[in-house]
Design an enzyme around this catalytic site. Structure first.
Site, short mmCIF file in Angstrom:
data_model
loop_
_atom_site.label_atom_id
_atom_site.label_comp_id
_atom_site.label_asym_id
_atom_site.label_seq_id
_atom_site.Cartn_x
_atom_site.Cartn_y
_atom_site.Cartn_z
N GLY A 44 0.76 -1.24 0.00
CA GLY A 44 0.00 0.00 0.00
C GLY A 44 0.79 1.29 0.00
O GLY A 44 0.31 2.31 -0.50
N GLU A 99 3.80 4.12 6.10
CA GLU A 99 2.58 3.30 6.03
C GLU A 99 1.51 4.02 5.21
O GLU A 99 1.50 5.26 5.14
CB GLU A 99 2.09 3.03 7.48
N ASP A 100 0.63 3.25 4.58
CA ASP A 100 -0.45 3.89 3.82
C ASP A 100 -1.58 4.34 4.74
O ASP A 100 -2.03 5.47 4.67
CB ASP A 100 -0.98 2.95 2.71
N ASP A 103 -5.21 1.56 10.68
CA ASP A 103 -6.62 1.21 10.89
C ASP A 103 -6.76 0.70 12.33
O ASP A 103 -6.87 1.49 13.26
CB ASP A 103 -6.99 0.17 9.84
N GLY A 105 -4.38 -0.71 13.93
CA GLY A 105 -3.08 -0.44 14.56
C GLY A 105 -2.24 -1.70 14.71
O GLY A 105 -1.06 -1.62 15.06
N THR A 107 -0.94 -3.83 12.48
CA THR A 107 0.21 -3.93 11.58
C THR A 107 1.39 -3.12 12.11
O THR A 107 2.50 -3.65 12.25
CB THR A 107 -0.17 -3.42 10.16
N LEU A 108 1.13 -1.87 12.43
CA LEU A 108 2.21 -1.01 12.90
C LEU A 108 2.77 -1.47 14.24
O LEU A 108 3.98 -1.51 14.43
CB LEU A 108 1.71 0.42 13.06
N LYS A 131 -7.23 6.17 10.41
CA LYS A 131 -8.66 5.92 10.60
C LYS A 131 -8.87 5.65 12.10
O LYS A 131 -9.00 4.50 12.52
CB LYS A 131 -9.05 4.70 9.77
N PHE A 152 -14.02 2.29 3.86
CA PHE A 152 -12.93 1.58 3.20
C PHE A 152 -12.41 2.44 2.05
O PHE A 152 -13.13 2.71 1.09
CB PHE A 152 -13.38 0.21 2.69
N ASP A 159 -5.65 -0.56 -2.21
CA ASP A 159 -6.46 -1.37 -3.10
C ASP A 159 -7.71 -1.93 -2.44
O ASP A 159 -7.86 -1.91 -1.22
CB ASP A 159 -5.65 -2.57 -3.61
N ARG A 165 -5.65 0.56 -6.96
CA ARG A 165 -4.37 1.03 -6.45
C ARG A 165 -3.79 2.17 -7.28
O ARG A 165 -3.10 3.04 -6.78
CB ARG A 165 -3.34 -0.11 -6.52
P1 5GP Z 1 -4.28 -2.27 10.65
O1 5GP Z 1 -3.31 -3.34 10.97
O2 5GP Z 1 -3.92 -0.92 11.19
O3 5GP Z 1 -5.69 -2.67 10.96
O4 5GP Z 1 -4.33 -2.18 9.09
C1 5GP Z 1 -3.34 -1.65 8.34
C2 5GP Z 1 -3.42 -2.15 6.92
O5 5GP Z 1 -4.73 -2.57 6.55
C3 5GP Z 1 -3.06 -1.05 5.98
O6 5GP Z 1 -1.69 -1.02 5.73
C4 5GP Z 1 -3.85 -1.42 4.74
O7 5GP Z 1 -3.11 -2.32 3.95
C5 5GP Z 1 -5.07 -2.13 5.27
N1 5GP Z 1 -6.22 -1.21 5.39
C6 5GP Z 1 -6.80 -0.74 6.51
N2 5GP Z 1 -7.82 0.07 6.24
C7 5GP Z 1 -7.89 0.13 4.90
C8 5GP Z 1 -8.75 0.83 3.98
O8 5GP Z 1 -9.66 1.58 4.32
N3 5GP Z 1 -8.49 0.62 2.66
C9 5GP Z 1 -7.51 -0.19 2.20
N4 5GP Z 1 -7.35 -0.30 0.88
N5 5GP Z 1 -6.68 -0.86 3.02
C10 5GP Z 1 -6.89 -0.69 4.35
#
Ligand code: 5GP
Length: 177
Positions: A44, A99-100, A103, A105, A107-108, A131, A152, A159, A165
Site C-alpha cells: 500500500g 505506512e499507507d 486502521d 493499529g 500492523t504497525l 482511521k 474503506f 487497493d 491502487r
Molecule cells: P491495521 O493493521 O492498522 O488494521 O491495518 C493496516 C493495513 O490494513 C493497511 O496497511 C492497509 O493495507 C489495510 N487497510 C486498513 N484500512 C484500509 C482501507 O480503508 N483501505 C484499504 N485499501 N486498506 C486498508
C-alpha cells in the site's frame, strides 16, 4: 451478488501532492545530517513513498518490508505476518516506517516491535492516512497526512482486492442499496 461500488473522492491528486510536500519538508528538517532509512510497507505505501522520497532533499535511503494483508476482504483479522524482510540491517540507523493507513493499529504495532529489537538509533512512523475510529492498539504516528472517516478507502496505492491502487486520488467505496 457482485455489486460494483462507486468511489467517493476524499482527497484529490493536488491535495495529496501538497500534503506530501509538507510532510517531506518536515522530515527534511527533522532528519538533517541523520541519513534516515525510509521503510515502505508493501504494497500500500509504495506510491506514497515514491512521491515522498523525491520531495525529501537530504540524503536518505529507501527499503521495503512486506506484511500479510487482508486478503480479499475489507476486515482485518488482527493477525500480522512478515512476508518479506528488509534488505539492509537497521542497527544504529534512523528509521522511518512509511505506512499507507493505520486502521486497527495491529500492523504497525507488530512491525514496531519487530524493528525495535534490531536496535535502530530511532524509529518513527509516517502514515499517509489515519482511521482513528477503528483503533484497537495504540500507536503513535509522528508524521500524518490525513485523517479519514470509518470507510474503506482506495487509490494512491491502496487497493480493494488489488483494484483501484493506480488511482491518483483517494476515495472511499460506496455500495448502492
Ligand atoms: P491495521 O493493521 O492498522 O488494521 O491495518 C493496516 C493495513 O490494513 C493497511 O496497511 C492497509 O493495507 C489495510 N487497510 C486498513 N484500512 C484500509 C482501507 O480503508 N483501505 C484499504 N485499501 N486498506 C486498508
Amino acid at each position: 451478488m457482485n455489486e460494483e461500488p462507486t468511489i467517493v473522492t476524499l482527497f484529490t491528486e493536488e491535495e495529496i501532492a501538497e500534503r506530501v510536500q509538507e510532510l517531506a519538508a518536515e522530515i527534511t528538517e527533522d532528519y538533517a545530517g541523520k541519513n534516515p532509512l525510509l521503510v515502505g510497507i508493501l504494497k500500500g505505501a509504495w506510491m506514497f513513498l515514491a512521491d515522498l522520497t523525491r520531495a525529501i532533499t537530504i540524503p536518505h535511503q529507501c527499503d521495503f518490508i512486506r506484511v500479510s494483508s487482508y486478503g480479499s476482504g475489507t476486515e482485518s483479522t488482527g493477525e500480522v505476518r512478515l512476508l518479506t524482510d528488509l534488505s539492509t540491517p537497521i542497527r544504529g540507523r534512523h528509521v522511518i516506517l512509511i505506512e499507507d493507513i493505520v486502521d486497527t493499529g495491529h500492523t504497525l504495532a507488530t512491525l514496531l516491535n519487530i524493528l525495535k529489537e534490531r536496535e535502530p538509533a530511532s524509529l518513527a512512523v509516517c502514515s499517509l492516512l489515519d482511521k482513528p475510529e477503528r483503533r484497537e492498539v495504540a500507536v503513535h504516528i509522528d508524521y500524518l497526512g490525513f485523517t479519514v472517516p470509518n470507510k474503506f478507502v482506495v487509490g494512491y496505492g491502496l487497493d480493494w482486492d488489488e483494484r483501484f491502487r493506480h488511482l491518483p486520488y483517494i476515495g472511499y467505496l460506496e455500495f448502492e442499496g
